[in-house]
Motif scaffolding. Structure first.
Motif, PDB file in Angstrom:
ATOM      1  N   PRO A  44      -1.373 -10.139  -1.131  1.00  0.00           N
ATOM      2  CA  PRO A  44      -1.539  -9.361  -2.462  1.00  0.00           C
ATOM      3  C   PRO A  44      -2.640  -9.532  -3.138  1.00  0.00           C
ATOM      4  CG  PRO A  44       0.776 -10.438  -1.938  1.00  0.00           C
ATOM      5  CD  PRO A  44      -0.037 -11.071  -0.931  1.00  0.00           C
ATOM      6  N   SER A  45      -3.164 -10.643  -3.225  1.00  0.00           N
ATOM      7  CA  SER A  45      -4.348 -10.847  -4.171  1.00  0.00           C
ATOM      8  C   SER A  45      -5.617 -10.449  -3.335  1.00  0.00           C
ATOM      9  CB  SER A  45      -4.455 -12.609  -4.311  1.00  0.00           C
ATOM     10  OG  SER A  45      -4.694 -13.205  -2.935  1.00  0.00           O
ATOM     11  N   GLU A  46      -5.608 -10.031  -2.157  1.00  0.00           N
ATOM     12  CA  GLU A  46      -6.800  -9.424  -1.608  1.00  0.00           C
ATOM     13  C   GLU A  46      -6.951  -7.945  -1.890  1.00  0.00           C
ATOM     14  OE1 GLU A  46      -7.237 -12.761   2.223  1.00  0.00           O
ATOM     15  OE2 GLU A  46      -6.089 -10.923   2.575  1.00  0.00           O
ATOM     16  N   TYR A  87       0.590  -8.613  -9.206  1.00  0.00           N
ATOM     17  CA  TYR A  87       1.538  -7.943  -8.346  1.00  0.00           C
ATOM     18  C   TYR A  87       1.186  -6.752  -7.429  1.00  0.00           C
ATOM     19  CZ  TYR A  87       4.022 -10.237 -12.143  1.00  0.00           C
ATOM     20  OH  TYR A  87       4.469 -11.274 -12.880  1.00  0.00           O
ATOM     21  N   ALA A  88       1.939  -6.544  -6.225  1.00  0.00           N
ATOM     22  CA  ALA A  88       1.420  -5.595  -5.270  1.00  0.00           C
ATOM     23  C   ALA A  88       2.875  -5.238  -4.712  1.00  0.00           C
ATOM     24  CB  ALA A  88       0.697  -5.991  -4.355  1.00  0.00           C
ATOM     25  N   ARG A  89       2.915  -3.779  -4.310  1.00  0.00           N
ATOM     26  CA  ARG A  89       4.184  -3.480  -3.630  1.00  0.00           C
ATOM     27  C   ARG A  89       3.535  -2.655  -2.573  1.00  0.00           C
ATOM     28  NH1 ARG A  89       9.107  -0.118  -6.144  1.00  0.00           N
ATOM     29  NH2 ARG A  89       9.739  -2.274  -6.578  1.00  0.00           N
ATOM     30  N   GLN A  90       4.173  -2.767  -1.141  1.00  0.00           N
ATOM     31  CA  GLN A  90       3.852  -2.080  -0.045  1.00  0.00           C
ATOM     32  C   GLN A  90       4.842  -1.344   0.531  1.00  0.00           C
ATOM     33  OE1 GLN A  90       2.122  -5.030   2.647  1.00  0.00           O
ATOM     34  NE2 GLN A  90      -0.061  -4.677   1.833  1.00  0.00           N
ATOM     35  N   THR A  91       4.520   0.000   1.171  1.00  0.00           N
ATOM     36  CA  THR A  91       5.261   0.857   1.656  1.00  0.00           C
ATOM     37  C   THR A  91       5.057   0.910   3.047  1.00  0.00           C
ATOM     38  OG1 THR A  91       6.097   1.857  -0.032  1.00  0.00           O
ATOM     39  CG2 THR A  91       6.727   2.957   1.659  1.00  0.00           C
ATOM     40  N   LEU A  92       5.695   0.698   4.113  1.00  0.00           N
ATOM     41  CA  LEU A  92       5.267   0.778   5.550  1.00  0.00           C
ATOM     42  C   LEU A  92       6.003   1.906   6.004  1.00  0.00           C
ATOM     43  CD1 LEU A  92       3.638  -0.579   7.701  1.00  0.00           C
ATOM     44  CD2 LEU A  92       5.677  -1.842   8.527  1.00  0.00           C
ATOM     45  N   LYS A  93       5.693   2.928   6.613  1.00  0.00           N
ATOM     46  CA  LYS A  93       6.173   4.427   6.997  1.00  0.00           C
ATOM     47  C   LYS A  93       5.951   4.371   8.512  1.00  0.00           C
ATOM     48  CE  LYS A  93       6.316   6.650   2.374  1.00  0.00           C
ATOM     49  NZ  LYS A  93       5.951   7.843   1.743  1.00  0.00           N
ATOM     50  N   VAL A  94       6.938   4.136   9.397  1.00  0.00           N
ATOM     51  CA  VAL A  94       6.575   4.534  10.785  1.00  0.00           C
ATOM     52  C   VAL A  94       6.506   5.777  11.223  1.00  0.00           C
ATOM     53  CG1 VAL A  94       7.662   3.685  13.096  1.00  0.00           C
ATOM     54  CG2 VAL A  94       8.052   2.321  10.985  1.00  0.00           C
ATOM     55  N   ASN A 121       7.825  -6.522  -1.854  1.00  0.00           N
ATOM     56  CA  ASN A 121       6.997  -6.738  -3.057  1.00  0.00           C
ATOM     57  C   ASN A 121       6.168  -7.888  -2.697  1.00  0.00           C
ATOM     58  OD1 ASN A 121       7.769  -4.612  -4.538  1.00  0.00           O
ATOM     59  ND2 ASN A 121       9.092  -5.662  -6.024  1.00  0.00           N
ATOM     60  N   GLY A 122       5.046  -8.373  -3.508  1.00  0.00           N
ATOM     61  CA  GLY A 122       4.238  -9.721  -3.277  1.00  0.00           C
ATOM     62  C   GLY A 122       3.710 -10.020  -4.547  1.00  0.00           C
ATOM     63  N   SER A 123       3.186 -11.347  -4.789  1.00  0.00           N
ATOM     64  CA  SER A 123       2.519 -11.906  -5.885  1.00  0.00           C
ATOM     65  C   SER A 123       1.550 -12.736  -5.341  1.00  0.00           C
ATOM     66  CB  SER A 123       3.422 -12.350  -6.782  1.00  0.00           C
ATOM     67  OG  SER A 123       2.980 -13.063  -8.017  1.00  0.00           O
ATOM     68  N   GLY A 124       0.440 -12.775  -5.994  1.00  0.00           N
ATOM     69  CA  GLY A 124      -0.582 -13.950  -5.631  1.00  0.00           C
ATOM     70  C   GLY A 124      -0.977 -13.850  -4.283  1.00  0.00           C
ATOM     71  N   ASP A 125      -0.502 -14.895  -3.267  1.00  0.00           N
ATOM     72  CA  ASP A 125      -0.739 -15.117  -1.932  1.00  0.00           C
ATOM     73  C   ASP A 125       0.607 -14.778  -1.134  1.00  0.00           C
ATOM     74  OD1 ASP A 125      -3.606 -15.533  -2.402  1.00  0.00           O
ATOM     75  OD2 ASP A 125      -3.291 -17.676  -2.392  1.00  0.00           O
ATOM     76  N   THR A 126       1.617 -14.622  -1.922  1.00  0.00           N
ATOM     77  CA  THR A 126       3.003 -14.467  -1.129  1.00  0.00           C
ATOM     78  C   THR A 126       3.407 -13.215  -1.088  1.00  0.00           C
ATOM     79  OG1 THR A 126       3.383 -16.821  -2.094  1.00  0.00           O
ATOM     80  CG2 THR A 126       5.362 -15.564  -1.203  1.00  0.00           C
ATOM     81  N   TRP A 127       4.042 -12.709   0.041  1.00  0.00           N
ATOM     82  CA  TRP A 127       4.699 -11.529   0.253  1.00  0.00           C
ATOM     83  C   TRP A 127       6.186 -11.711   0.314  1.00  0.00           C
ATOM     84  CZ3 TRP A 127       2.833  -7.025  -0.902  1.00  0.00           C
ATOM     85  CH2 TRP A 127       1.431  -6.933  -0.708  1.00  0.00           C
TER      86      TRP A 127
END
Length: 573
Positions: A491-493, A535-542, A554-560
């Protein structure tokens, strides 16, 4: 969709995500289940959930059968499976199935034959679990002769396979309150759902007198006498009573009638043995005990009888002289020690007069040592934190998917306003103009060239501004990065804002085996990331699956945090 009346269970159904055993057997019964087939073991290992399941099924009043999962390369599985079933209390006449799956090496019929023959000798009914395609390896006539129950797995079939006695038709859904995957079966022949009757008492008398009737035979079958232990060479005078003659271990069985028939042939031999026994001498006997002759005994006149001996003197109340001396020495030593102890006690009494009792010492169990008190240097007072918010009070980031940054919108708006102003100016200029077709034909040197050139310049500029506005608008739209389909970033990247990447599903979610089959389809997806602060949120659509599968996390820092599915379940016709 068929209605199941049997389910098969193993340790894989013992626990859910919350770690609790939550199969409600009473609820299964309420939903039509009458019998269960429990995995007793695999290889030479007992199933971890079977003992729990047996108790629950018994309390719910369900009929219990068992199965053993065959594992290649493990020795003595037949013997182990029998011992395991007996220890678990699998009832006599219950069905015991061998589960054969996958690409097992070896001759499948021979492997199964070793199990079912020994299981039948141990008193169980027998069966085979395999997929429909695997049954082509087996001789179904052999199954019919030996009453082998055929448990067939055919999940894609619309109807029960013709050869099946029990059909496993589904394993992807739950039943009743149980929402996870559950193997569901239909007992077509109906023997599994019947109450298990204890074996009847063996009543055939091997010495009985039986008349020869139709159906009499001599062959290999199970004995109906109290002599059991597998198929034997039996004689049946009436086709019902089966009297053993030759056992599996090579032993012959004879009844009294057989003895009478053989006696004429053995009479001479037995007579010779009896006569030979009568001619025995003392020296012919081997292993006889060592005895003494009367002449070897001493003259007993020199000895007294026990009854002639005088009664022993009663010495109770007396002590031996050596004991008395020892006691005297001990008493003198004790007296000396007592005098020393008194002197020591007097000295201690004076010393303790200035001491305190333990009861007078205050309780310090709740106190801390100075060394245990932490330093408060460098800590912040609570009043200094008044202008700060707790992390838990910070609202969740707003979903900004579909929005553009304000600076991009402002840039587009500025260009658009400029283009509109130029367009307004040109519109006013054109109000004083007429179409070229309405102009009379006049020499070109009569046109105001400077004014016409200015209009052309203004129109060209307006076209350029409009093109720039269109380019800016396009730049505000999302673009998909296809440069790296395999790297999973932290997330931090991610830079603050929105990004879209083309990703391999297997790289993002390595293991989808625990999901529904339809959720395991597809290999390429669009990964959309919204990043704000830490913070970060990801959506993966196949993209390449039949169902529109969507995963979010969701993720925060270096953790998903773990992926979750967001998928519709209703198909629109």
């Amino acid at each position: 969709m068929p209605s199941p009346n049997v389910v098969d269970l193993s340790e894989y159904q013992t626990k859910t995500a919350n770690g609790k055993m939550d199969i409600d057997f009473a609820d299964l019964k309420a939903n039509g289940i009458q019998a269960v087939i429990l995995r007793l073991g695999h290889g030479n290992t007992r199933d971890n959930g079977v003992e729990h399941f047996i108790g629950q099924a018994q309390r719910a009043g369900l009929v219990i059968h068992g199965y053993h999962f065959y594992e290649a390369g493990i020795n003595n599985q037949v013997e182990w499976s029998i011992q395991n079933a007996k220890e678990l209390g699998l009832a006599a006449n219950a069905y015991y199935f061998l589960d054969m799956e996958g690409k097992l090496p070896g001759n499948w019929p021979e492997i199964f034959r070793a199990f079912y023959r020994n299981w039948k000798m141990a008193g169980w009914n027998v069966g085979l679990y395999a997929s429909l395609s695997k049954y082509s390896q087996f001789d179904l006539n052999e199954f019919k002769t030996n009453e082998v129950y055929k448990w067939v797995a055919a999940w894609d079939a619309e109807h029960a396979p013709e050869i099946a006695d029990v059909w496993q038709y589904n394993c992807l859904t739950g039943l009743g309150k149980y929402s996870l995957k559950l193997d569901k079966d239909v007992d077509i022949t109906g023997k599994l759902i019947q109450k298990i009757e204890a074996p009847g008492k063996l009543e055939t008398d091997p010495d009985g007198q039986y008349k020869i009737k139709a159906g009499a035979f001599v062959g290999f079958d199970y004995s109906t006498t109290d002599i059991i232990g597998g198929k034997m060479l039996v004689s049946s005078p009436n086709g019902v009573d089966k009297i053993p003659k030759l056992g599996p271990d090579g032993s012959f069985f004879f009844n009294r009638e057989d003895a009478h028939r053989m006696l004429p042939y053995l009479k001479d031999f037995i007579t010779q043995q009896i006569q030979a026994a009568r001619l025995l001498t003392w020296d012919d006997i081997k292993g006889k005990p060592d005895v003494v002759l009367r002449s070897d005994l001493p003259d007993f006149n020199q000895f007294a009888l026990k009854k002639d001996l005088p009664a022993p003197v009663d010495l109770s109340g007396y002590a031996k002289t050596d004991t008395v001396e020892a006691v005297k020495a001990t008493a003198e030593s004790a007296l000396s020690n007592a005098e020393k102890a008194q002197s020591t006690a007097d000295a201690n009494s004076k010393a303790l007069s200035v001491k305190a009792n333990k009861s007078e010492i205050p309780d310090i169990s709740g106190l801390a040592k100075k060394s245990d008190i932490p330093s408060v240097a460098g800590l912040v007072k609570e009043a200094e934190l008044a202008d700060y918010a707790k992390r838990s009070d910070i609202p969740a980031p707003v979903d900004l998917s579909g929005y553009a940054k304000t600076d991009v919108v402002d840039a587009v708006k500025t260009v658009a306003d400029k283009a509109q102003a130029i367009a307004d100016t040109n519109s006013k200029l054109l109000e004083t103009k007429v179409d070229r077709k309405d102009l009379p034909t006049v020499p070109t040197d009569l046109v105001h060239s400077a004014e016409l050139d200015q209009v052309r310049i203004d129109v060209s500029q307006a076209q350029q501004d409009a093109a720039q506005a269109m380019a800016n608008a396009k730049s505000a739209k999302a673009t998909i990065d296809t440069s790296d389909e395999f790297t999973v970033k932290k997330p931090s990247e991610y830079s603050e804002g929105f990004s879209h990447e083309l990703k391999q599903v297997a790289a993002m979610i390595p293991d989808r085996s625990g999901l529904d089959k339809s959720a395991q389809a597809g290999s390429i997806a669009v990964l959309s990331t919204m990043s704000y602060g830490n913070y970060a949120r990801q959506t993966l659509k196949v993209l390449d699956s039949q169902r529109p599968m969507t995963f979010i996390r969701n993720g925060s820092g270096d953790t998903w945090y773990p992926w979750e599915t967001v998928t519709t379940t209703i198909t629109v016709d």
